[in-house]
Write an enzyme that holds these catalytic residues in place. Structure first.
Site: not given
Length: 501
Positions: A170-171, A179, A196-197, A270, A304
């Site tokens: 989500w980020n 990517r 992502a939801k 990842e 991350c």
């Protein structure tokens, strides 16, 4: 820490509503947007307000299989498509995303919370994967040579691995999609994309853009859903799927790898990070503070690669901490669409509460909050930019991803201590080192266990570079010339040498 002034949005409500209305809300299967097979839906919320932005179709397991049906049906023909054709589709997609940069940026700000300036940066970064892999598509070379003893010829070619399941976090709603999608397209693979939801809207708009760029029906299928396992479960049990690429937490990655073992799928993972930011006593401290802000505060710390542990040599720790606290305390926190905002909300209430629990535990263990240290009152999921000094080396905040705007500072005495502390983690994704001594930089890079190292640089992600980690931060690489290899298999053909006696 200051709050951005209220009522200074650069974006009108009418502009937001118009953009949201243009985003497809269905599932993309075989080139068509459609409802979920059971009619189910889920809501997407604005983390700055908690309000509903849009309602999307929620894919079921049956929909996931239908998406794989579509991908499998066109895999052979898509694999035979000329590399130049695939390259031109990606290049057109790059041009379209770039032309619509403001739409993509605003959409990310609305569903994820990051300030518009950061969202524009992500558009540029994410689009670059489309351009980079449009160039790599025609340069996926094989080899032809004679065996050492001279009796045979060796022909090596790269073939697309086949239908892929791509699961994005989500980020970074655009960059994580491009990517993965761009190298898959370049290699000749078909795809089922599960966004992502929490932030699926950007992926929905991106998928529509790929169709407009000329991507054939069935090559890219999108199954947004409220149930991640409902999508991945049946697909990982289907022998037609040949690869899974996942970006997200290490625990989820481990479960996916275990499921992928059933059919021995190619996997790219990842996963989590716990990036050390090492500042030696000979570093340019002002440059180190600037780099620390970039490495820590990008995406409100929800990355991350975010600097997670600040390891500072004892002789300069007090000065560095003071300067970092002054810089972070001066940042404006507010809704991402407001012109003065530099720090947006965290993604949801759970994320904010998790960050505060780590900060509170660290303070209870003896750390001192030099600035910040608490949630921001009011609507939305905001947390104050925070600097913690005197953090004990065994504090939980140093052992796991914070995923928030919090910088815990601890100290070390020698170069050996810094390396030992940096490696004291099961993760090994990104790391950062500040020093004027180039030999020291090389020594540290040789010894620290991380897939990426920033030398006097707080931002190192680039489409031309191989992104990935070691240890429990995952396997495989995304970006660079290595990125397309993740979507190909190597075939060796032994040929009798026509000149051999």
């Amino acid at each position: 820490m200051t709050l951005a002034p209220a009522h200074t949005s650069a974006i009108s409500p009418e502009r937001e509503a118009s953009l949201l209305a243009s985003v497809p809300t269905g599932l993309l299967i075989n080139g068509q947007w459609r409802d979920a097979s059971d009619g189910g839906t889920f809501d997407v919320h604005d983390p700055a307000t908690g309000k509903v932005l849009a309602t999307l179709a929620s894919a079921t397991s049956d929909d996931a299989v239908a998406a794989l049906d579509a991908a499998d049906a066109v895999q052979a023909s898509w694999a035979r498509t000329a590399p130049r054709v695939r390259a031109e589709i990606l290049r057109r997609a790059f041009d379209l995303v770039t032309a619509r940069a403001e739409d993509f940026a605003l959409l990310m700000t609305l569903e994820m919370g990051k300030p518009l300036a950061e969202a524009r940066g992500e558009v540029a970064y994410g689009a670059e994967f489309l351009r980079w892999f449009s160039e790599e598509a025609v340069r996926d070379y094989g080899r032809y040579f004679t065996t050492p003893e001279g009796k045979n010829k060796i022909l090596v070619q790269h073939k697309p691995v086949g239908p892929c399941l791509l699961i994005t976090p989500w980020n970074f709603p655009l960059a994580m999609a491009t990517r993965k999608v761009a190298p898959a397209v370049a290699a000749g693979c078909t795809m089922v994309l599960k966004p992502a939801k929490l932030t699926p809207l950007t992926a929905q708009l991106f998928a529509q853009t790929m169709l407009e760029a000329g991507l054939p029906a069935g090559v890219l299928n999108v199954v947004s859903s409220s149930s991640a396992s409902g999508i991945s479960g049946p697909l990982l049990k289907d022998s037609r799927l040949r690869k899974v690429s996942f970006t997200g937490s290490t625990p989820v990655g481990k479960r996916l790898m275990a499921a992928a073992a059933h059919y021995v799928l190619r996997t790219s993972m990842e996963l989590g990070g716990n990036a050390p930011f090492i500042v030696f006593e000979d570093a340019d401290l002002d440059a180190a503070v600037d780099g620390a802000l970039a490495a820590k505060m990008r995406n409100m710390g929800e990355a991350c690669t975010a600097a997670n542990r600040f390891l500072v040599q004892e002789s300069v720790a007090q000065e560095f901490t003071r300067k970092l606290a002054a810089a972070m305390g001066a940042l404006n926190t507010g809704c991402g669409t407001e012109t003065a905002t530099q720090v947006g909300p965290l993604i949801d209430a759970g994320a904010r509460d998790d960050v505060h629990a780590l900060v509170s535990a660290a303070v209870d263990a003896g750390a001192v909050a030099i600035t910040g240290g608490a949630p921001v009152d009011g609507p939305g999921y905001f947390y104050q930019p925070t600097v913690l000094a005197d953090v004990p080396n065994d504090a939980a905040i140093l052992g796991q991803e914070i995923f928030g705007p919090v910088a815990p500072v601890t100290t070390f005495a020698t170069e050996e201590d810094a390396i030992r502390l940096a490696n004291n983690s099961e993760y090994g994704l990104a790391s950062y080192v500040y020093s004027r001594d180039f030999n020291r930089l090389l020594r540290v890079a040789e010894q620290i266990e991380f897939g990426m190292v920033g030398f006097n640089a707080g931002v190192i992600s680039n489409a031309a570079a191989p992104f990935g980690g070691v240890k429990q931060s995952g396997l495989g690489r995304e970006g660079g010339s290595e990125g397309i290899a993740e979507y190909t298999t190597t075939q060796y053909i032994g040929i009798a040498d026509p000149y051999a006696g």
